[in-house]
Scaffold this motif. Structure first.
Motif, mmCIF file in Angstrom:
data_model
loop_
_atom_site.group_PDB
_atom_site.id
_atom_site.type_symbol
_atom_site.label_atom_id
_atom_site.label_comp_id
_atom_site.label_asym_id
_atom_site.label_seq_id
_atom_site.Cartn_x
_atom_site.Cartn_y
_atom_site.Cartn_z
ATOM 1 N N ALA A 28 0.839 -1.200 0.000
ATOM 2 C CA ALA A 28 0.000 0.000 0.000
ATOM 3 C C ALA A 28 0.875 1.251 0.000
ATOM 4 N N VAL A 29 0.451 2.256 -0.759
ATOM 5 C CA VAL A 29 1.145 3.542 -0.818
ATOM 6 C C VAL A 29 0.250 4.578 -0.146
ATOM 7 N N THR A 30 0.721 5.183 0.935
ATOM 8 C CA THR A 30 -0.094 6.189 1.620
ATOM 9 C C THR A 30 -0.156 7.460 0.774
ATOM 10 N N THR A 31 -1.147 8.285 1.080
ATOM 11 C CA THR A 31 -1.293 9.540 0.346
ATOM 12 C C THR A 31 -0.085 10.439 0.537
ATOM 13 N N ALA A 60 -6.810 7.024 2.371
ATOM 14 C CA ALA A 60 -5.548 7.083 3.103
ATOM 15 C C ALA A 60 -4.425 6.355 2.391
ATOM 16 N N SER A 61 -4.769 5.318 1.618
ATOM 17 C CA SER A 61 -3.752 4.542 0.911
ATOM 18 C C SER A 61 -4.381 3.853 -0.282
ATOM 19 N N ARG A 62 -3.547 3.380 -1.169
ATOM 20 C CA ARG A 62 -3.975 2.640 -2.342
ATOM 21 C C ARG A 62 -2.800 1.805 -2.836
ATOM 22 N N HIS A 63 -3.067 0.884 -3.754
ATOM 23 C CA HIS A 63 -2.020 0.068 -4.366
ATOM 24 C C HIS A 63 -1.890 0.497 -5.826
ATOM 25 N N LEU A 64 -0.663 0.561 -6.329
ATOM 26 C CA LEU A 64 -0.414 1.092 -7.668
ATOM 27 C C LEU A 64 0.459 0.143 -8.479
ATOM 28 N N VAL A 65 0.220 0.118 -9.794
ATOM 29 C CA VAL A 65 1.025 -0.733 -10.681
ATOM 30 C C VAL A 65 2.271 -0.011 -11.190
ATOM 31 N N LEU A 191 -5.822 10.880 -6.641
ATOM 32 C CA LEU A 191 -5.960 10.732 -5.195
ATOM 33 C C LEU A 191 -7.115 9.835 -4.776
ATOM 34 N N GLN A 192 -8.090 9.622 -5.665
ATOM 35 C CA GLN A 192 -9.200 8.761 -5.270
ATOM 36 C C GLN A 192 -9.110 7.360 -5.864
ATOM 37 N N MET A 193 -8.286 7.172 -6.901
ATOM 38 C CA MET A 193 -8.253 5.881 -7.582
ATOM 39 C C MET A 193 -7.170 4.971 -7.017
ATOM 40 N N GLY A 194 -7.325 3.686 -7.276
ATOM 41 C CA GLY A 194 -6.322 2.685 -6.968
ATOM 42 C C GLY A 194 -6.316 1.631 -8.063
ATOM 43 N N GLN A 311 -11.184 3.630 1.881
ATOM 44 C CA GLN A 311 -10.112 4.392 2.525
ATOM 45 C C GLN A 311 -8.769 3.674 2.446
ATOM 46 N N HIS A 312 -8.800 2.354 2.235
ATOM 47 C CA HIS A 312 -7.568 1.562 2.188
ATOM 48 C C HIS A 312 -7.080 1.255 0.777
ATOM 49 N N VAL A 313 -7.987 1.253 -0.200
ATOM 50 C CA VAL A 313 -7.608 0.861 -1.568
ATOM 51 C C VAL A 313 -7.996 1.887 -2.621
#
Length: 363
Positions: A28-31, A60-65, A191-194, A311-313
Protein backbone atom coordinates in the motif's frame (compact mmCIF):
# COMPACT_ATOMS: atom_id res chain seq x y z
CA UNK A 1 -34.81 11.87 -8.10
CA UNK A 2 -36.63 14.16 -10.48
CA UNK A 3 -38.71 13.23 -13.48
CA UNK A 4 -39.47 9.64 -14.49
CA UNK A 5 -37.74 6.94 -12.50
CA UNK A 6 -35.16 5.09 -14.59
CA UNK A 7 -35.98 1.59 -15.76
CA UNK A 8 -33.82 -1.16 -14.28
CA UNK A 9 -33.48 -4.76 -15.41
CA UNK A 10 -33.66 -7.13 -12.43
CA UNK A 11 -32.54 -10.76 -12.74
CA UNK A 12 -35.10 -13.17 -11.33
CA UNK A 13 -32.99 -16.11 -10.17
CA UNK A 14 -30.90 -16.51 -7.04
CA UNK A 15 -27.21 -17.42 -7.31
CA UNK A 16 -24.73 -18.96 -4.91
CA UNK A 17 -21.43 -17.24 -4.13
CA UNK A 18 -18.86 -20.03 -4.30
CA UNK A 19 -15.70 -17.97 -3.83
CA UNK A 20 -14.13 -14.52 -4.11
CA UNK A 21 -10.59 -13.31 -4.69
CA UNK A 22 -8.64 -10.06 -4.80
CA UNK A 23 -5.24 -9.04 -6.18
CA UNK A 24 -3.61 -5.75 -5.23
CA UNK A 25 -0.28 -4.68 -6.80
CA UNK A 26 2.60 -4.19 -4.39
CA UNK A 27 2.50 -2.72 -0.89
CA UNK A 28 0.00 0.00 0.00
CA UNK A 29 1.14 3.54 -0.82
CA UNK A 30 -0.09 6.19 1.62
CA UNK A 31 -1.29 9.54 0.35
CA UNK A 32 1.60 11.36 1.99
CA UNK A 33 4.10 8.95 0.38
CA UNK A 34 2.51 9.48 -3.03
CA UNK A 35 2.57 13.27 -2.77
CA UNK A 36 6.18 13.17 -1.50
CA UNK A 37 7.20 11.20 -4.60
CA UNK A 38 5.58 13.78 -6.86
CA UNK A 39 7.21 16.67 -4.99
CA UNK A 40 10.69 15.13 -5.19
CA UNK A 41 10.46 13.69 -8.68
CA UNK A 42 8.39 16.22 -10.61
CA UNK A 43 8.63 19.51 -8.74
CA UNK A 44 5.09 19.59 -7.41
CA UNK A 45 4.73 22.99 -5.74
CA UNK A 46 1.18 22.68 -4.44
CA UNK A 47 1.58 19.81 -2.01
CA UNK A 48 -0.37 21.57 0.73
CA UNK A 49 -3.40 22.11 -1.51
CA UNK A 50 -3.21 18.54 -2.81
CA UNK A 51 -3.08 17.17 0.74
CA UNK A 52 -6.20 19.20 1.56
CA UNK A 53 -7.99 17.65 -1.41
CA UNK A 54 -6.80 14.22 -0.31
CA UNK A 55 -8.28 14.69 3.18
CA UNK A 56 -11.59 15.63 1.59
CA UNK A 57 -11.60 12.42 -0.48
CA UNK A 58 -10.69 10.28 2.51
CA UNK A 59 -8.45 7.76 0.73
CA UNK A 60 -5.55 7.08 3.10
CA UNK A 61 -3.75 4.54 0.91
CA UNK A 62 -3.98 2.64 -2.34
CA UNK A 63 -2.02 0.07 -4.37
CA UNK A 64 -0.41 1.09 -7.67
CA UNK A 65 1.02 -0.73 -10.68
CA UNK A 66 3.62 2.02 -11.22
CA UNK A 67 6.31 3.62 -9.04
CA UNK A 68 6.15 7.25 -10.27
CA UNK A 69 9.87 7.33 -10.95
CA UNK A 70 9.24 8.55 -14.52
CA UNK A 71 6.66 10.67 -16.26
CA UNK A 72 5.55 7.79 -18.49
CA UNK A 73 5.41 4.31 -17.04
CA UNK A 74 3.94 0.96 -17.95
CA UNK A 75 2.73 -1.39 -15.22
CA UNK A 76 5.66 -3.04 -13.48
CA UNK A 77 6.45 -6.66 -14.25
CA UNK A 78 3.83 -9.01 -12.84
CA UNK A 79 1.26 -6.27 -12.33
CA UNK A 80 -0.22 -5.87 -15.81
CA UNK A 81 -4.00 -5.78 -15.99
CA UNK A 82 -4.55 -9.39 -17.16
CA UNK A 83 -1.96 -10.64 -14.68
CA UNK A 84 -3.81 -9.06 -11.76
CA UNK A 85 -7.11 -10.39 -13.08
CA UNK A 86 -5.75 -13.92 -13.31
CA UNK A 87 -4.34 -13.71 -9.76
CA UNK A 88 -7.73 -12.60 -8.40
CA UNK A 89 -9.43 -15.44 -10.26
CA UNK A 90 -7.00 -18.01 -8.92
CA UNK A 91 -7.78 -16.84 -5.41
CA UNK A 92 -11.52 -17.11 -6.03
CA UNK A 93 -11.16 -20.60 -7.51
CA UNK A 94 -9.08 -21.73 -4.52
CA UNK A 95 -11.72 -20.49 -2.08
CA UNK A 96 -14.41 -22.22 -4.11
CA UNK A 97 -12.42 -25.46 -4.22
CA UNK A 98 -12.67 -25.52 -8.01
CA UNK A 99 -10.33 -25.98 -10.96
CA UNK A 100 -10.38 -23.59 -13.89
CA UNK A 101 -11.65 -26.44 -16.06
CA UNK A 102 -14.81 -26.56 -13.90
CA UNK A 103 -15.92 -23.15 -15.19
CA UNK A 104 -18.66 -22.90 -17.79
CA UNK A 105 -17.90 -19.29 -18.77
CA UNK A 106 -15.45 -16.50 -17.93
CA UNK A 107 -16.75 -12.91 -17.90
CA UNK A 108 -14.46 -9.90 -17.46
CA UNK A 109 -14.84 -6.13 -17.37
CA UNK A 110 -12.32 -3.30 -17.39
CA UNK A 111 -11.87 0.26 -18.66
CA UNK A 112 -8.06 -0.04 -18.76
CA UNK A 113 -7.21 -3.15 -20.80
CA UNK A 114 -3.59 -3.98 -21.52
CA UNK A 115 -4.27 -3.38 -25.23
CA UNK A 116 -7.30 -2.63 -27.44
CA UNK A 117 -7.16 -6.00 -29.22
CA UNK A 118 -7.33 -8.86 -28.61
CA UNK A 119 -9.65 -8.61 -25.64
CA UNK A 120 -8.01 -8.40 -22.22
CA UNK A 121 -9.93 -11.49 -21.09
CA UNK A 122 -8.22 -13.60 -23.74
CA UNK A 123 -4.90 -13.06 -22.01
CA UNK A 124 -6.50 -13.77 -18.62
CA UNK A 125 -7.75 -17.09 -20.00
CA UNK A 126 -4.26 -17.89 -21.33
CA UNK A 127 -2.63 -17.21 -17.94
CA UNK A 128 -5.14 -19.51 -16.24
CA UNK A 129 -4.98 -22.22 -18.89
CA UNK A 130 -8.73 -21.84 -19.37
CA UNK A 131 -10.01 -23.38 -22.62
CA UNK A 132 -13.69 -22.48 -22.37
CA UNK A 133 -15.76 -19.53 -23.68
CA UNK A 134 -15.27 -16.00 -22.44
CA UNK A 135 -16.59 -12.47 -22.98
CA UNK A 136 -15.58 -8.96 -21.95
CA UNK A 137 -17.39 -5.73 -21.14
CA UNK A 138 -15.68 -2.38 -21.70
CA UNK A 139 -17.16 -0.86 -18.56
CA UNK A 140 -15.71 0.47 -15.35
CA UNK A 141 -17.60 0.72 -12.05
CA UNK A 142 -20.82 -1.00 -13.20
CA UNK A 143 -19.24 -3.65 -15.38
CA UNK A 144 -20.12 -6.04 -12.58
CA UNK A 145 -23.83 -5.28 -13.03
CA UNK A 146 -23.84 -6.07 -16.76
CA UNK A 147 -21.80 -9.22 -16.18
CA UNK A 148 -24.29 -10.37 -13.52
CA UNK A 149 -27.18 -10.20 -15.97
CA UNK A 150 -25.37 -12.57 -18.32
CA UNK A 151 -24.23 -14.80 -15.46
CA UNK A 152 -27.78 -15.03 -14.12
CA UNK A 153 -29.05 -16.23 -17.49
CA UNK A 154 -26.20 -18.73 -17.85
CA UNK A 155 -26.90 -20.11 -14.36
CA UNK A 156 -30.68 -20.40 -14.70
CA UNK A 157 -30.49 -24.21 -14.89
CA UNK A 158 -29.69 -25.91 -11.60
CA UNK A 159 -27.03 -28.10 -13.23
CA UNK A 160 -25.19 -25.22 -14.93
CA UNK A 161 -21.42 -25.04 -14.55
CA UNK A 162 -20.01 -22.23 -12.36
CA UNK A 163 -19.38 -18.80 -13.88
CA UNK A 164 -16.36 -16.61 -13.10
CA UNK A 165 -16.50 -12.81 -13.21
CA UNK A 166 -13.44 -10.59 -12.79
CA UNK A 167 -13.07 -6.81 -12.78
CA UNK A 168 -9.66 -5.17 -13.11
CA UNK A 169 -8.25 -1.66 -13.40
CA UNK A 170 -4.72 -0.32 -13.86
CA UNK A 171 -5.56 3.35 -14.39
CA UNK A 172 -2.61 4.96 -12.61
CA UNK A 173 -0.50 4.73 -15.79
CA UNK A 174 -2.84 7.28 -17.42
CA UNK A 175 -1.74 10.01 -15.02
CA UNK A 176 0.87 12.48 -16.30
CA UNK A 177 2.54 14.19 -13.29
CA UNK A 178 3.86 17.07 -15.40
CA UNK A 179 0.68 17.82 -17.32
CA UNK A 180 -1.44 17.53 -14.16
CA UNK A 181 0.35 20.22 -12.17
CA UNK A 182 -2.36 22.78 -12.92
CA UNK A 183 -5.32 20.46 -13.56
CA UNK A 184 -7.44 19.74 -10.49
CA UNK A 185 -9.49 17.06 -12.26
CA UNK A 186 -6.35 14.97 -12.75
CA UNK A 187 -5.47 15.27 -9.07
CA UNK A 188 -8.94 14.05 -8.13
CA UNK A 189 -8.34 11.04 -10.39
CA UNK A 190 -4.98 10.24 -8.83
CA UNK A 191 -5.96 10.73 -5.20
CA UNK A 192 -9.20 8.76 -5.27
CA UNK A 193 -8.25 5.88 -7.58
CA UNK A 194 -6.32 2.68 -6.97
CA UNK A 195 -5.18 -0.27 -9.07
CA UNK A 196 -6.22 -3.87 -8.59
CA UNK A 197 -8.48 -6.75 -9.57
CA UNK A 198 -11.19 -8.78 -7.84
CA UNK A 199 -13.21 -11.81 -8.84
CA UNK A 200 -16.22 -13.90 -7.87
CA UNK A 201 -17.25 -17.46 -8.72
CA UNK A 202 -21.02 -17.97 -8.94
CA UNK A 203 -23.16 -21.06 -9.23
CA UNK A 204 -26.87 -21.95 -9.32
CA UNK A 205 -28.75 -21.44 -6.07
CA UNK A 206 -28.02 -24.10 -3.48
CA UNK A 207 -29.16 -24.63 0.10
CA UNK A 208 -26.82 -23.46 2.83
CA UNK A 209 -24.73 -21.17 0.62
CA UNK A 210 -24.31 -17.40 0.74
CA UNK A 211 -26.72 -16.22 -1.93
CA UNK A 212 -26.72 -13.32 -4.38
CA UNK A 213 -30.10 -12.19 -5.64
CA UNK A 214 -32.02 -9.22 -7.09
CA UNK A 215 -29.11 -8.33 -9.40
CA UNK A 216 -30.09 -5.21 -11.33
CA UNK A 217 -28.70 -2.72 -13.83
CA UNK A 218 -29.97 0.54 -15.31
CA UNK A 219 -29.01 4.03 -16.48
CA UNK A 220 -30.28 7.52 -15.88
CA UNK A 221 -29.12 9.06 -19.16
CA UNK A 222 -26.79 12.00 -19.55
CA UNK A 223 -25.86 14.56 -22.19
CA UNK A 224 -22.16 14.18 -21.43
CA UNK A 225 -19.84 11.71 -19.78
CA UNK A 226 -18.50 12.27 -16.30
CA UNK A 227 -15.36 10.32 -17.13
CA UNK A 228 -14.09 9.76 -20.65
CA UNK A 229 -11.07 8.97 -22.78
CA UNK A 230 -11.28 10.35 -26.30
CA UNK A 231 -7.89 9.35 -27.70
CA UNK A 232 -7.16 5.83 -28.84
CA UNK A 233 -10.60 5.05 -30.30
CA UNK A 234 -11.50 5.01 -33.97
CA UNK A 235 -12.67 8.65 -33.73
CA UNK A 236 -9.15 9.63 -32.70
CA UNK A 237 -6.69 6.81 -33.35
CA UNK A 238 -3.67 9.03 -32.77
CA UNK A 239 -2.26 9.99 -29.38
CA UNK A 240 0.64 12.19 -30.55
CA UNK A 241 3.38 12.51 -27.93
CA UNK A 242 1.49 12.71 -24.68
CA UNK A 243 0.08 10.39 -22.03
CA UNK A 244 -3.47 9.22 -22.73
CA UNK A 245 -5.33 10.71 -19.76
CA UNK A 246 -8.87 10.31 -18.46
CA UNK A 247 -10.98 13.44 -18.82
CA UNK A 248 -12.84 13.92 -15.54
CA UNK A 249 -15.84 16.23 -15.18
CA UNK A 250 -15.78 15.93 -11.39
CA UNK A 251 -18.29 18.75 -10.93
CA UNK A 252 -20.78 16.97 -13.19
CA UNK A 253 -20.15 13.73 -11.33
CA UNK A 254 -20.80 15.45 -7.99
CA UNK A 255 -24.10 16.76 -9.38
CA UNK A 256 -25.41 13.61 -11.11
CA UNK A 257 -23.64 10.88 -9.18
CA UNK A 258 -26.01 10.88 -6.18
CA UNK A 259 -28.92 10.12 -8.52
CA UNK A 260 -27.26 6.81 -9.41
CA UNK A 261 -27.08 5.56 -5.85
CA UNK A 262 -30.59 6.86 -5.14
CA UNK A 263 -31.83 4.92 -8.17
CA UNK A 264 -30.20 1.72 -6.96
CA UNK A 265 -31.62 2.14 -3.48
CA UNK A 266 -35.08 2.67 -4.98
CA UNK A 267 -34.86 -0.56 -7.01
CA UNK A 268 -34.15 -2.66 -3.92
CA UNK A 269 -36.57 -0.73 -1.68
CA UNK A 270 -39.41 -1.48 -4.11
CA UNK A 271 -39.28 -5.07 -2.90
CA UNK A 272 -41.27 -3.93 0.14
CA UNK A 273 -40.97 -2.91 3.78
CA UNK A 274 -39.63 -6.35 4.72
CA UNK A 275 -36.70 -5.84 2.36
CA UNK A 276 -35.75 -2.55 4.00
CA UNK A 277 -36.16 -4.00 7.49
CA UNK A 278 -33.87 -6.94 6.69
CA UNK A 279 -30.92 -4.80 5.59
CA UNK A 280 -27.95 -5.47 7.84
CA UNK A 281 -25.36 -3.56 5.82
CA UNK A 282 -25.19 -1.27 2.80
CA UNK A 283 -22.05 -1.48 0.67
CA UNK A 284 -21.96 1.40 -1.85
CA UNK A 285 -19.51 1.82 -4.70
CA UNK A 286 -16.26 2.88 -3.08
CA UNK A 287 -15.68 6.06 -5.08
CA UNK A 288 -13.66 7.44 -2.16
CA UNK A 289 -13.11 6.83 1.52
CA UNK A 290 -16.15 8.75 2.78
CA UNK A 291 -19.07 7.13 0.98
CA UNK A 292 -20.63 5.66 4.11
CA UNK A 293 -20.65 8.94 6.03
CA UNK A 294 -22.02 10.83 3.04
CA UNK A 295 -24.85 8.34 2.36
CA UNK A 296 -25.65 8.06 6.05
CA UNK A 297 -26.54 11.75 6.04
CA UNK A 298 -28.26 11.63 2.65
CA UNK A 299 -30.49 8.64 3.45
CA UNK A 300 -30.85 9.27 7.19
CA UNK A 301 -29.47 5.83 8.01
CA UNK A 302 -27.14 5.00 10.91
CA UNK A 303 -23.48 5.10 9.92
CA UNK A 304 -23.10 1.64 11.47
CA UNK A 305 -25.20 0.26 8.60
CA UNK A 306 -22.51 1.10 6.02
CA UNK A 307 -19.47 -0.96 5.11
CA UNK A 308 -16.55 0.04 2.92
CA UNK A 309 -12.88 -0.43 2.13
CA UNK A 310 -12.30 2.65 -0.05
CA UNK A 311 -10.11 4.39 2.53
CA UNK A 312 -7.57 1.56 2.19
CA UNK A 313 -7.61 0.86 -1.57
CA UNK A 314 -9.26 3.87 -3.23
CA UNK A 315 -11.71 3.63 -6.10
CA UNK A 316 -10.86 0.41 -7.93
CA UNK A 317 -13.24 1.05 -10.83
CA UNK A 318 -14.25 -2.30 -12.34
CA UNK A 319 -12.82 -4.14 -9.34
CA UNK A 320 -14.48 -1.94 -6.72
CA UNK A 321 -17.67 -3.88 -5.95
CA UNK A 322 -16.05 -7.33 -6.17
CA UNK A 323 -13.19 -6.17 -3.93
CA UNK A 324 -15.67 -4.81 -1.39
CA UNK A 325 -17.59 -8.11 -1.56
CA UNK A 326 -14.40 -10.07 -0.90
CA UNK A 327 -13.45 -7.97 2.14
CA UNK A 328 -17.04 -7.93 3.38
CA UNK A 329 -17.46 -11.70 3.28
CA UNK A 330 -14.15 -12.25 5.06
CA UNK A 331 -15.19 -9.77 7.78
CA UNK A 332 -18.23 -11.91 8.68
CA UNK A 333 -20.20 -8.82 9.71
CA UNK A 334 -23.54 -10.16 8.50
CA UNK A 335 -25.70 -12.17 10.89
CA UNK A 336 -27.45 -15.33 9.63
CA UNK A 337 -30.50 -14.43 7.56
CA UNK A 338 -29.48 -10.77 7.21
CA UNK A 339 -29.06 -9.02 3.87
CA UNK A 340 -26.39 -6.69 2.53
CA UNK A 341 -27.19 -4.30 -0.30
CA UNK A 342 -24.39 -3.69 -2.78
CA UNK A 343 -24.96 -0.53 -4.84
CA UNK A 344 -22.76 0.43 -7.79
CA UNK A 345 -22.55 3.66 -9.75
CA UNK A 346 -20.54 4.66 -12.83
CA UNK A 347 -20.04 8.18 -14.15
CA UNK A 348 -18.70 7.33 -17.61
CA UNK A 349 -22.23 6.87 -18.94
CA UNK A 350 -24.19 7.35 -15.68
CA UNK A 351 -25.22 3.76 -15.10
CA UNK A 352 -26.17 2.07 -11.84
CA UNK A 353 -26.47 -1.50 -10.66
CA UNK A 354 -26.32 -3.74 -7.65
CA UNK A 355 -27.42 -6.89 -5.90
CA UNK A 356 -28.33 -8.33 -2.52
CA UNK A 357 -26.23 -10.79 -0.52
CA UNK A 358 -27.94 -12.99 2.03
CA UNK A 359 -26.32 -15.30 4.56
CA UNK A 360 -28.07 -18.63 5.16
CA UNK A 361 -30.02 -19.34 8.30
CA UNK A 362 -28.67 -22.19 10.45
CA UNK A 363 -30.39 -25.47 9.70
Amino acid sequence: MSGTDPIARVAQNDLSILGTGIALPGPAVTTDELIDRLERGFGLQHGRLVRGLARHLGVASRHLVRDFTARRERPRAGHRNPELASMALRGALDRAGLRVSDLGYLLAHTATPARPLPANVSEVAAFLGYRGPYAEFRQACTGFASALQFASALLAHRDAAPIAIVGSETGSVYFDPVNALGDRSQWVNLLQMGDGAAAVILGPAQSGAVSLHSAFVGQIGADSAGLSQAGGGSDQPWIDDHVLEFEHDFRGVALRGPELLDAGYAVLARRGDDAIASVGKVVPHQANGRMGAWLSRRWQMPLSKFFGNGQHVGNLGSASIWAALDVFLQSRELDPGEEAWFLGAEATQYTFGGFVVRTPLPE
